[in-house]
Design a protein around this motif. Structure first.
Motif: not given
Length: 270
Positions: A99-120
């Protein structure tokens, strides 16, 4: 002609403006492979949205994703596979300060993984438009260090976020900025670049640097085009990339520029 390593960027290079591989490109790449050359996709894209293109081109060679953070041969175990990751604690830090950084979405990825805190936002078509329960980013779901972290930020916050990440973690990571209208930052391991991955593949196949030909169009292709024996900029490339390259294709990515150039350069027309 000696065996060549041909490294191809995807967006704006191998793909046309509809993000598709043309029949002509498929034909020429297949001919180049049949002639004994090594064709490798070298892209900033994650594996999940480049695997289908690799299969369309019927490649069996190493592919580079995340601008060099992952080098692997899809669909098989390869002893030469490597990946460079970032500490998941950096992702957790971004989540805590979202919230402080006003991030609208954070996603972390690997070869076979996709994780996100919100839909883009709908304008970001490189991301899944739905999130399964097991794709929600949390401290519990992110069990391994990711290869890449994506931050979708408010436009006026882009430089602020970059400065904070580099101040806190600059010895561990680099930050890339996606082109286009959205403010998207990508955080990867320090020193990641396409040129290092290309050098690694060339070493695996005992191909000299002067026998590498690379195609690209954007800033993340700069080191690769500068490193190889023959760096080729697309007709639609940025002026900086054209300035670095040894040559420029006659046609752009929407008119088979890469395929036509390769066909002539490798004498594949017959």
């Amino acid at each position: 002609m000696p065996q060549k390593l041909i490294t191809i960027d995807l967006d704006g290079t191998t793909l046309n403006n509809q993000n598709q591989v043309s029949p002509k490109t498929i034909q020429v790449i297949k001919k180049a492979s049949a002639a004994g050359h090594i064709v490798s996709i070298v892209t900033g894209r994650p594996y999940r949205i480049s695997e289908n293109i690799y299969d369309q081109l019927q490649l069996k060679t190493p592919m580079v994703n995340f601008n060099g953070a992952l080098t692997h041969i899809p669909h098989q175990h390869w002893a030469g596979e490597y990946k460079r990751t970032i500490n998941k604690a950096i992702v957790f830090d971004m989540m805590a300060n979202r919230k402080k950084l006003q991030l609208e979405m954070i996603a972390a990825e690997g070869k076979h993984t996709y994780l996100a805190d919100h839909l883009p936002p709908s304008s970001l078509d490189f991301f899944p438009t739905t999130l399964n329960q097991n794709q929600h980013l949390s401290r519990n779901s992110l069990k391994r260090n990711p290869t890449s972290m994506i931050l979708f930020v408010a436009p006026h916050q882009e430089q602020v976020v970059r400065n904070i990440v580099m101040h806190n973690y600059g010895t561990q990571v680099d930050i890339g900025v996606w082109g286009g209208p959205n403010s998207v930052l990508e955080v990867v391991s320090k020193g990641i670049q396409k040129a290092k991955a290309v050098a690694y593949i060339a070493h695996q196949y005992h191909i000299d640097r002067q026998n590498i030909i690379a195609f690209g169009d954007e800033h993340n292709d700069a080191e690769m085009l500068d490193y190889v024996g023959r760096g080729v900029a697309m007709q639609n490339a940025t002026p900086i990339i054209k300035g670095i390259a040894n040559d420029v294709t006659e046609f752009d990515n929407d008119h088979d520029g890469l395929a036509r150039y390769l066909e002539n350069y490798l004498y594949l027309a017959n």
